[in-house]
Enzyme design. Structure first.
Site, PDB file in Angstrom:
ATOM      1  N   GLY A  90      50.636 130.681  87.811  1.00 11.14           N
ATOM      2  CA  GLY A  90      50.036 132.005  87.697  1.00 11.14           C
ATOM      3  C   GLY A  90      50.048 132.663  89.054  1.00 11.14           C
TER       4      GLY A  90
ATOM      5  CD  GLN B   2      47.782 133.982  94.337  1.00  3.81           C
ATOM      6  OE1 GLN B   2      47.817 134.054  93.117  1.00  3.81           O
ATOM      7  NE2 GLN B   2      48.148 132.882  94.991  1.00  3.81           N
TER       8      GLN B   2
ATOM      9  CB  CYS C 129      46.343 127.953  95.597  1.00  6.71           C
ATOM     10  SG  CYS C 129      46.265 129.751  95.621  1.00  6.71           S
ATOM     11  CG  LEU C 130      52.108 130.034  94.186  1.00  4.18           C
ATOM     12  CD1 LEU C 130      52.728 131.215  93.472  1.00  4.18           C
ATOM     13  CD2 LEU C 130      53.155 128.971  94.494  1.00  4.18           C
TER      14      LEU C 130
ATOM     15  CG  HIS D 215      43.585 128.784  90.459  1.00  6.01           C
ATOM     16  ND1 HIS D 215      43.493 127.764  91.376  1.00  6.01           N
ATOM     17  CD2 HIS D 215      44.409 129.708  91.010  1.00  6.01           C
ATOM     18  CE1 HIS D 215      44.221 128.066  92.441  1.00  6.01           C
ATOM     19  NE2 HIS D 215      44.806 129.236  92.249  1.00  6.01           N
ATOM     20  CD  GLU D 216      46.376 132.490  88.854  1.00  3.47           C
ATOM     21  OE1 GLU D 216      46.369 133.440  89.662  1.00  3.47           O
ATOM     22  OE2 GLU D 216      46.873 131.393  89.130  1.00  3.47           O
TER      23      GLU D 216
ATOM     24  CG  HIS E  98      43.708 133.949  93.267  1.00  3.61           C
ATOM     25  ND1 HIS E  98      43.743 133.685  94.605  1.00  3.61           N
ATOM     26  CD2 HIS E  98      44.435 132.970  92.674  1.00  3.61           C
ATOM     27  CE1 HIS E  98      44.460 132.582  94.823  1.00  3.61           C
ATOM     28  NE2 HIS E  98      44.880 132.132  93.659  1.00  3.61           N
TER      29      HIS E  98
HETATM   30 ZN    ZN Z   1      46.010 130.438  93.475  1.00  4.20          ZN
END
Ligand code: ZN
Length: 191
Positions: A49, A54, A102-103, A144-145, A148
Site C-alpha cells: 500500500g 509518502q 514501510c516504504l 498501517h495506511e 500514514h
Molecule cells: Zn508505510
C-alpha cells in the site's frame, strides 16, 4: 505514468495529518494523476500500500493492492483499492502482533499491535461510497495506511523495541515464527 519519489522517515510530510478532499478536488486532473502515480510507485517498490503523504502530497488518499507480494509473501492477495477520505473503525478489541515494514522506513521492521477486524469507509476515485470490513493481516495493512494519513508511522506503535530489525535479520531470526502466526491468522480469518 511517472514514478514519484518516496519520502523517508524524518521528512516532516510524513508527520502531517493529511487534508480531506472535496468532491471537485477528487475528480480533478491533479488528483487523478496523483492516484495513477501512487499505484505505479507502490507497484514499482513492491509495496502492499501507499499513502499520499509518502509521495509528498498530504491529502487523504491511500492505495492498497496485494498481488503475490514479494516483500510480504505471507500476505493474502487483496484487489487494488483506492481510498479517498477514509475512516477505519475497529469492530473488535481483539488484536494481533503484526510484523510491519514501510516504504518510508527503509530496511527496518518491527512488531505492532493491530485490530483483527475493522470497518473501512471511504469514497473511491470516482467519488462513489465504499463501506466494507476486513480482517486479519489485511486489516493490519489498512490500519498501517490509515496511520500514514494521520501522520503516524509503524515505529511509533512498536512497544517492544527488541523486535526492531533489519530485513536481513528479520529473515534470520523472526520470520519463521511470524509466518507461523500469519498462517494461523489467515486460516482463522481468511485474510
Ligand atoms: Zn508505510
Amino acid at each position: 505514468m511517472p514514478l514519484r519519489k518516496i519520502a523517508t522517515i524524518g521528512h516532516p510530510v510524513l508527520r502531517q495529518v493529511a487534508r480531506a478532499l472535496s468532491v471537485e478536488e477528487i475528480s480533478s486532473y491533479e488528483t487523478q494523476t496523483l492516484i495513477d502515480d501512487m499505484i505505479e510507485t507502490m507497484r514499482d517498490a513492491n509495496g502492499a500500500g501507499i499513502a499520499a503523504n509518502q509521495v509528498y502530497a498530504p491529502v487523504q488518499i491511500c492505495v492498497i493492492c496485494i498481488e503475490n507480494n514479494p516483500r510480504y509473501p505471507y500476505k493474502p492477495n487483496f484487489p487494488l483499492t483506492v481510498l479517498v477520505n477514509p475512516l477505519v473503525e475497529a469492530l473488535t478489541i481483539e488484536t494481533f502482533r503484526n510484523f510491519e515494514g514501510c516504504l518510508s522506513v527503509p530496511n527496518l521492521r518491527g512488531e505492532v499491535e493491530r485490530f483483527t477486524h475493522v470497518r473501512v469507509r471511504a469514497v473511491d476515485r470516482n467519488g462513489g461510497p465504499l463501506d466494507f470490513e476486513v480482517k486479519g493481516l489485511t486489516a493490519g495493512t489498512f490500519q498501517h495506511e490509515l496511520d500514514h494519513l494521520n501522520g503516524k508511522l509503524f515505529v511509533d506503535r512498536v512497544t517492544d523495541t527488541t523486535t526492531l530489525c533489519t530485513w536481513v535479520e528479520f529473515e534470520r531470526h523472526f520470520q519463521a515464527a511470524f509466518v507461523d502466526r500469519a498462517k494461523a491468522l489467515v486460516a482463522k480469518f481468511g485474510q
